[in-house]
Design a protein around this motif. Structure first.
Motif, mmCIF file in Angstrom:
data_model
loop_
_atom_site.group_PDB
_atom_site.id
_atom_site.type_symbol
_atom_site.label_atom_id
_atom_site.label_comp_id
_atom_site.label_asym_id
_atom_site.label_seq_id
_atom_site.Cartn_x
_atom_site.Cartn_y
_atom_site.Cartn_z
ATOM 1 N N LEU A 1 14.989 11.637 -2.814
ATOM 2 C CA LEU A 1 13.915 10.963 -2.081
ATOM 3 C C LEU A 1 12.558 11.603 -2.366
ATOM 4 O O LEU A 1 11.556 10.917 -2.573
ATOM 5 N N GLU A 2 12.546 12.928 -2.386
ATOM 6 C CA GLU A 2 11.279 13.609 -2.669
ATOM 7 C C GLU A 2 10.796 13.267 -4.065
ATOM 8 O O GLU A 2 9.607 13.052 -4.286
ATOM 9 N N ILE B 1 11.445 10.496 -5.667
ATOM 10 C CA ILE B 1 10.940 9.121 -5.646
ATOM 11 C C ILE B 1 9.474 9.107 -5.228
ATOM 12 O O ILE B 1 8.623 8.486 -5.873
ATOM 13 N N LEU B 2 9.172 9.853 -4.149
ATOM 14 C CA LEU B 2 7.782 9.897 -3.674
ATOM 15 C C LEU B 2 6.856 10.485 -4.731
ATOM 16 O O LEU B 2 5.796 9.926 -5.031
ATOM 17 N N SER C 1 0.840 -1.202 0.000
ATOM 18 C CA SER C 1 0.000 0.000 0.000
ATOM 19 C C SER C 1 0.877 1.254 0.000
ATOM 20 O O SER C 1 0.360 2.346 0.155
ATOM 21 N N TYR C 2 2.185 1.092 -0.156
ATOM 22 C CA TYR C 2 3.164 2.181 -0.220
ATOM 23 C C TYR C 2 3.360 2.866 1.125
ATOM 24 O O TYR C 2 4.086 3.839 1.217
ATOM 25 N N PRO D 1 2.248 13.634 -1.969
ATOM 26 C CA PRO D 1 2.258 12.166 -2.129
ATOM 27 C C PRO D 1 1.722 11.431 -0.899
ATOM 28 O O PRO D 1 0.991 10.457 -1.037
ATOM 29 N N CYS E 1 10.679 7.105 3.645
ATOM 30 C CA CYS E 1 11.171 8.268 2.904
ATOM 31 C C CYS E 1 11.032 9.531 3.734
ATOM 32 O O CYS E 1 11.986 10.305 3.852
ATOM 33 N N PHE F 1 -1.443 8.869 -1.159
ATOM 34 C CA PHE F 1 -1.393 7.433 -0.868
ATOM 35 C C PHE F 1 -2.310 7.041 0.291
ATOM 36 O O PHE F 1 -2.814 5.931 0.345
ATOM 37 N N THR G 1 6.546 8.018 -7.783
ATOM 38 C CA THR G 1 5.714 6.854 -7.460
ATOM 39 C C THR G 1 4.242 7.249 -7.432
ATOM 40 O O THR G 1 3.386 6.544 -7.964
ATOM 41 N N LEU H 1 6.935 2.641 2.322
ATOM 42 C CA LEU H 1 7.785 3.517 1.505
ATOM 43 C C LEU H 1 7.675 4.962 1.973
ATOM 44 O O LEU H 1 8.685 5.638 2.181
ATOM 45 N N ILE H 2 6.423 5.427 2.145
ATOM 46 C CA ILE H 2 6.206 6.817 2.534
ATOM 47 C C ILE H 2 6.852 7.093 3.881
ATOM 48 O O ILE H 2 7.602 8.050 4.040
ATOM 49 N N ILE I 1 14.052 11.766 5.088
ATOM 50 C CA ILE I 1 14.165 13.166 4.668
ATOM 51 C C ILE I 1 14.302 14.075 5.884
ATOM 52 O O ILE I 1 15.147 14.968 5.903
ATOM 53 N N HIS J 1 1.293 5.976 -10.004
ATOM 54 C CA HIS J 1 0.085 5.353 -9.475
ATOM 55 C C HIS J 1 -1.157 6.083 -9.962
ATOM 56 O O HIS J 1 -2.142 5.469 -10.362
#
Lengths: 254, 305, 66
Positions: free
Chosen positions: C17-18, C20-21, A18-19, C55, A26, C59, C24, A22-23, A30, C28
């Motif tokens: 990284l930003e 990538i988000l 469901s990501y 993002p 990240c 999500f 992605t 990842l979120i 960050i 989607h």
């Protein structure tokens, strides 16, 4: 036990697909990179804003400022992201009806709660650990190391506060129905804690101290003794919230 | 032996009395159709059998064991298929069945074999897509695979055909009647033709209790209406025939519509020859002579009236 | 006084990284036709305009069922 393992695996797969994993990773990484940089660049940023020839005398940022920035980011934005990611921790499974067939298959209700808690705990701990490690590395690179009292205790406090949020979310979702009501109830509970801070004398017992006194603990501005009290209170609250979740969910009509 | 027994079940949702006094039992190796209007408490009954909802009072026994509310060990005997099964859309059918197998404690070496068998049985072998892209019929078939995974003695199906098109319905009914050869099936529905197609025992749920229970063909016999339909060759002959029929003592009603006469009578077996003799003596030519079979619909309407 | 350019090597991973988000999320969005609410334009704008938050919100709240 087989139910716990199977459901725990399902939870982890769900966070990955469901990501959400990842979120969370990240965002926290960050924060770990951004906080030292922000601290370092703060004088430049401020001096750019100082127009009309007024020169601001900004002290050179230090090791403390880097961690100060880190705690500020994580206790506000970080906790907000944590709330969003884990907001539907049990509510979604309940409101969609996906749990019914698994419970009818003999999955124990305690296993559901414990597996959900374990998976969320692992994801939170992993993201936080990454953030801290990167924060540590960047800070060492950018600033001169200073002796920081209670840094690890401060970091531990924020981690514990994250767990506190997770258990309150879990408990809220067992108490009220609806896909996002667990999230709303938890936000309301945190709001109530913030309001309680204005009552003199209560702040030293509040779990919120774990997310607000971190920087103060390093500089000695916050009372270590009070923070330890807050830690114990929070541990008790976490255990009770888990116990309530287990008992309520066991008796819930599904 | 009864595989399922419900004793004096009462269930209130607030002030609403859904079930007042529900008593029934289901014997092994039958396909039991639980019929009732929408809102008559079919789903509530099934969820109580699974220990998902607590009855206000009364007790349920599965294979002689009492169902405990919350986590009930009786669920190991049961396979459950809800009306609209909800899956984790991000999994494949195979992954979902593996999860179910691990939960029920099917041995690791068995899971793979069982999964293959079941996916073949429900026609989902070779479908490697994620479940979120499945049609309703496919989800329902995966639901059956999931329910049969632990080789249950009792298969509980709640309104499983209600949301499907005729093709999907036939597939599911065929699968259920095949499953009925090995397990006892309880099948709730408000679609009576589905019940007539696969069930051998029925129960009609009405006013919070089971108002009628027994083997389907016996119940149909009991509710057999003594009715005839006679079609004459020309429309003008129908009223004539009706007038003659009304004169017979055992005929209660003879109504004309077009060239058809609808007759209601008592004791058909003893009196049928008199009707035939009447037709012959009055020389009324007929196209069709039919004794009307009772339908489940008539029975149902009669019970819930 | 530190120059921003000195810190650039440290900034790059954050930007990566930003990205990538954002990417992605965009992939989607474009692969799916339905969202829990809102439409494609709304989500693309949100994801592009609000770094990090865009993002995350997509999500959590916007992503349809899968």
């Amino acid at each position: 036990m087989s139910g716990f393992t199977a459901f725990f695996k399902k939870e982890i797969v769900e966070y990955l697909r469901s990501y959400k994993a990842l979120i969370l990773l990240c965002v926290f990484i960050i924060f770990g990179m951004m906080s030292p940089l922000l601290a370092k660049m703060m004088p430049d940023i401020l001096s750019h804003q100082a127009i009309n020839g007024i020169t601001l005398n900004i002290p050179k940022p230090t090791f403390y400022d880097s961690f100060g920035q880190f705690f500020k980011n994580l206790s506000q934005m970080g906790m907000a992201v944590l709330l969003l990611i884990f907001g539907g921790v049990l509510s979604q499974d309940l409101s969609k009806g996906t749990l019914i067939m698994l419970l009818a298959k003999g999955l124990s209700r305690h296993a559901v709660i414990l597996a959900k808690f374990a998976a969320a705990l692992i994801l939170w701990t992993a993201s936080y650990a990454f953030a801290v490690m990167i924060q540590w590395g960047y800070t060492l690179y950018l600033f001169d190391k200073l002796p920081v009292p209670h840094l690890f205790f401060s970091l531990f406090c924020l981690w514990l506060f994250g767990i506190f949020i997770l258990t309150i979310l879990l408990m809220s979702s067992t108490l009220v129905g609806g896909a996002y009501s667990g999230l709303f109830l938890t936000t309301a509970a945190l709001g109530a804690l913030i309001v309680c801070q204005f009552i003199p004398g209560t702040d030293r017992f509040s779990p919120l101290a774990l997310a607000s006194d971190n920087a103060g603990l390093m500089t000695g501005a916050a009372n270590l003794h009070h923070a330890v009290t807050a830690v114990w209170i929070t541990v008790i609250l976490i255990v009770s919230a888990l116990a309530v979740s287990l008992v309520v969910f066991k008796k819930k009509s599904i | 032996m009864d595989i399922l027994r419900a004793e004096h079940i009462r269930k209130n949702f607030g002030s609403q009395h859904v079930l007042t006094d529900l008593n029934f039992s289901v014997s092994k190796h039958s396909i039991f159709g639980l019929i009732g209007k929408n809102g008559s408490g079919k789903t509530t009954t099934m969820k109580m059998i699974l220990g998902l909802i607590k009855p206000t009072s009364g007790s349920i026994y599965v294979c002689g064991e009492k169902v405990a509310y919350g986590d009930t060990p009786t669920n190991r005997h049961i396979g459950y298929l809800p009306d609209v099964p909800e899956f984790y859309g991000y999994m494949t059918a195979r992954e979902y069945l593996k999860l179910c197998g691990e939960i029920t404690g099917v041995r690791r070496s068995e899971i793979h074999k069982r999964t293959d068998e079941l996916l073949c049985l429900v026609g989902l072998n070779g479908v490697n897509r994620k479940i979120h892209s499945y049609s309703r019929g496919m989800k329902q078939r995966l639901g059956i695979a999931q329910a049969l995974l632990n080789e249950p003695e009792l298969l509980i199906c709640d309104e499983v055909t209600s949301a499907l098109d005729p093709v999907g319905r036939k597939e599911i009914l065929d699968l259920l009647s095949a499953a009925g050869k090995r397990a006892t099936v309880i099948f709730s529905t408000h679609i009576l033709s589905d019940v007539e197609r696969i069930c051998d025992q029925i129960g009609v749920l009405n006013n919070g209790q089971l108002e009628l229970q027994g083997p389907l063909n016996e119940i149909k016999q009991d509710y057999r209406q003594e009715a005839l339909q006679i079609e004459t060759l020309t429309p003008d002959q129908a009223p004539v025939l009706a007038a003659h029929l009304k004169a017979l003592p055992f005929i209660s009603k003879a109504e004309v519509s077009g060239r058809t006469v609808n007759v209601q009578l008592n004791h058909y077996e003893e009196n049928s020859l008199d009707i035939i003799r009447l037709l012959a003596s009055e020389s009324i030519p007929i196209l069709k002579y039919e004794r009307l079979e009772p339908t489940l619909e008539n029975v149902f309407m009669d019970v819930i009236r | 006084m530190t120059q921003i350019s000195d810190l650039l090597p440290l900034l790059i991973p954050i930007i990566v990284l930003e990205l990538i988000l954002v990417i992605t999320a965009l992939i989607h969005i474009f692969r799916h036709k339905t969202y829990r609410f809102g439409n494609r334009v709304l989500w693309v704008v949100l994801v592009l305009c609000f770094q990090l938050i865009g993002p995350v919100v997509y999500f959590i709240f916007g992503r349809g069922d899968d």
